[in-house]
Scaffold this active site. Structure first.
Site, PDB file in Angstrom:
ATOM      1  N   VAL A 120       0.815  -1.222   0.000  1.00 58.81           N
ATOM      2  CA  VAL A 120       0.000   0.000   0.000  1.00 58.81           C
ATOM      3  C   VAL A 120       0.847   1.270   0.000  1.00 58.81           C
ATOM      4  O   VAL A 120       0.300   2.371   0.060  1.00 58.81           O
ATOM      5  CB  VAL A 120      -0.968   0.036   1.206  1.00 58.81           C
ATOM      6  CG1 VAL A 120      -1.997  -1.064   1.099  1.00 58.81           C
ATOM      7  CG2 VAL A 120      -0.204  -0.006   2.514  1.00 58.81           C
ATOM      8  N   ASP A 134       3.115  -4.129  13.003  1.00 59.28           N
ATOM      9  CA  ASP A 134       2.730  -3.352  11.820  1.00 59.28           C
ATOM     10  C   ASP A 134       1.368  -2.702  12.071  1.00 59.28           C
ATOM     11  O   ASP A 134       0.532  -2.589  11.175  1.00 59.28           O
ATOM     12  CB  ASP A 134       2.689  -4.241  10.576  1.00 59.28           C
ATOM     13  CG  ASP A 134       2.830  -3.449   9.274  1.00 59.28           C
ATOM     14  OD1 ASP A 134       3.203  -2.266   9.333  1.00 59.28           O
ATOM     15  OD2 ASP A 134       2.533  -4.018   8.208  1.00 59.28           O
ATOM     16  N   ASN A 186       5.932 -11.048   3.809  1.00 60.21           N
ATOM     17  CA  ASN A 186       5.030 -10.031   3.284  1.00 60.21           C
ATOM     18  C   ASN A 186       5.799  -9.011   2.461  1.00 60.21           C
ATOM     19  O   ASN A 186       6.895  -8.592   2.829  1.00 60.21           O
ATOM     20  CB  ASN A 186       4.268  -9.344   4.413  1.00 60.21           C
ATOM     21  CG  ASN A 186       3.400 -10.333   5.173  1.00 60.21           C
ATOM     22  OD1 ASN A 186       3.650 -10.646   6.325  1.00 60.21           O
ATOM     23  ND2 ASN A 186       2.372 -10.841   4.518  1.00 60.21           N
ATOM     24  N   ALA A 187       5.197  -8.605   1.325  1.00 57.15           N
ATOM     25  CA  ALA A 187       5.826  -7.661   0.397  1.00 57.15           C
ATOM     26  C   ALA A 187       7.146  -8.215  -0.143  1.00 57.15           C
ATOM     27  O   ALA A 187       8.107  -7.474  -0.375  1.00 57.15           O
ATOM     28  CB  ALA A 187       6.026  -6.290   1.033  1.00 57.15           C
ATOM     29  N   ALA A 196      -3.119  -3.667   4.506  1.00 57.29           N
ATOM     30  CA  ALA A 196      -2.554  -2.359   4.855  1.00 57.29           C
ATOM     31  C   ALA A 196      -2.251  -2.349   6.342  1.00 57.29           C
ATOM     32  O   ALA A 196      -3.015  -1.838   7.150  1.00 57.29           O
ATOM     33  CB  ALA A 196      -3.532  -1.251   4.487  1.00 57.29           C
ATOM     34  N   HIS A 207       8.847  -7.656   8.315  1.00 53.20           N
ATOM     35  CA  HIS A 207       7.693  -8.549   8.129  1.00 53.20           C
ATOM     36  C   HIS A 207       7.966  -9.600   7.042  1.00 53.20           C
ATOM     37  O   HIS A 207       7.434  -9.567   5.951  1.00 53.20           O
ATOM     38  CB  HIS A 207       6.380  -7.804   7.915  1.00 53.20           C
ATOM     39  CG  HIS A 207       6.368  -6.702   6.899  1.00 53.20           C
ATOM     40  ND1 HIS A 207       6.925  -6.805   5.635  1.00 53.20           N
ATOM     41  CD2 HIS A 207       5.800  -5.470   6.946  1.00 53.20           C
ATOM     42  CE1 HIS A 207       6.715  -5.695   4.965  1.00 53.20           C
ATOM     43  NE2 HIS A 207       6.037  -4.869   5.744  1.00 53.20           N
TER      44      HIS A 207
END
Length: 393
Positions: A145, A283, A228-229, A317, A225
């Site tokens: 995001v 997060d 993730n991503a 997000a 994290h």
């Protein structure tokens, strides 16, 4: 500290960060732990507080990635007051120290956020331990995001400012953490940032395992994290995840909320990594600690639904979780021993940041930052600098 009030906490089990003890009392002097002693050796003249017998006293939690909480988003309001409000909201959930996290944004606002965090960090017992800059030197391919229009490469002005920050934060024991994509920053820049004291973490990245390995050698210390991503692991393209798992010295932050990462992937990380190299992050976003069902993030509506925070088209997000919930998830869903789950929320992130000399343990000389947990692992009371507060306050 001369003249400081001596307070004794006893009656609960005590987890020191190393050992789980029965029949012990924790002696506080001002904002510091003076000793852990048998209950029979409580010093005379101290103010004694008897804690419920079914509770557990543990080191306060340390969260290196908190975008917002209590209805406040640091990117929206990059001020010292906002950082302090986020810390106060998360304190009610057991987190006694955190890094307010500023995601990819306008360069001027990024510097405003750094100055705000510096001010908040300078205030005694604020709970603000520095700042986490998540971006803007990240991959557009793995932006999540983060607003693509603000993603960029570092320029000389950035580097001059960023490399001066750690010395400024160090005046009050603060730290600077930066998430970046290794493929977007060259080794010379990584070395310069790391040498200055910036803690570097790989995240929002599509780097190959080879490039990630080079970046680890150049000063990257951990992963933001994990999973993730980042691209999925492929047989001929292992990517940053496998580099994280196969390099013993690398730290891995994980979001343990049952949403961001499949339980089996978390079990794999815990099985493969050496003890102490996996820690919990939230997060967290503004809804944490509130009943709100949506908020705005850089002009986009983020919905709170099904234990997720997501855009209208389903892109995650941040997370709707606090560290106490993450500890419970590790214990009840992943089978992590309680002591290790507590370390993952306290000692391990403190060690990752380099503040483990005075945080993450209940030991002489350490900060009197504590959390008292009920039998169901919910928060009864927290202490920051020796000052107690219940979750309702």
């Amino acid at each position: 500290m001369a003249g400081a009030t001596v307070v004794v906490l006893h009656g609960a089990r005590v987890f020191t960060g190393d050992l789980l003890l029965e029949g012990q009392a924790v002696v506080l002097e001002g904002d510091t732990v003076r000793a852990v002693v048998p209950t029979a050796e409580i010093p005379p003249g101290a103010t004694v507080h008897t804690l419920p017998g079914d509770t557990l006293l543990a080191p306060g939690f340390v969260d290196v990635q908190v975008n917002g909480a209590g209805g406040v988003l640091f990117n929206d309001t990059p001020t010292a007051e906002a950082a302090l409000a986020i810390a106060a909201a998360m304190r009610r959930t057991g987190t006694t120290g955190l890094l307010p996290t500023f995601i990819t944004d306008d360069p001027t606002r990024m510097r405003e956020a750094c100055e705000a965090a510096l001010e908040a960090n300078s205030r005694p017992d604020s709970g603000v331990l520095g700042i986490h800059l998540e971006g803007p030197f990240i991959s557009r391919e793995r932006a999540g995001v983060h607003a693509p229009g603000f993603i960029r490469a570092p320029d000389p002005s950035d580097l001059d400012y960023l490399t001066a920050l750690p010395r400024r934060f160090a005046a009050h024991g603060g730290r600077v953490l930066m998430t970046l994509a290794p493929e977007c920053v060259d080794d010379a820049t990584l070395r310069r940032l790391a040498t200055s004291g910036v803690v570097l973490s790989a995240g929002h990245t599509a780097a190959t395992s080879e490039r990630t390995t080079q970046a680890l050698k150049a000063g990257v210390r951990g992963f933001t994290h994990l999973f993730n991503a980042m691209p999925p692991v492929m047989n001929r393209q292992p990517g940053p995840v496998v580099a994280a798992l196969t390099h013993d010295d690398a730290w891995c932050g994980v979001i343990a909320d049952g949403v961001h990462v499949h339980a089996d992937n978390l079990r794999l990380v815990l099985k493969v990594k050496p003890p102490g190299k996996v820690f919990l992050v939230t997060d967290a976003m503004p809804p944490v600690g509130t009943s709100v069902t949506s908020f705005m993030l850089q002009g986009r509506t983020i919905l709170r639904r099904n234990k997720r925070l997501e855009t209208e088209d389903g892109v995650l997000a941040g997370a709707d979780i606090d560290l106490t919930e993450a500890v419970r998830h590790c214990v009840h869903s992943l089978g992590v021993p309680l002591e290790e789950a507590l370390r993952m929320a306290s000692l391990h992130p403190a060690t990752f940041l380099g503040v483990h000399g005075h945080r993450g343990r209940i030991a002489p000389g350490h900060r009197a930052d504590l959390v008292l947990l009920k039998e169901d692992l919910s928060v009864h009371t927290t202490w920051v600098g020796g000052q107690a507060r219940s979750p309702e306050k």
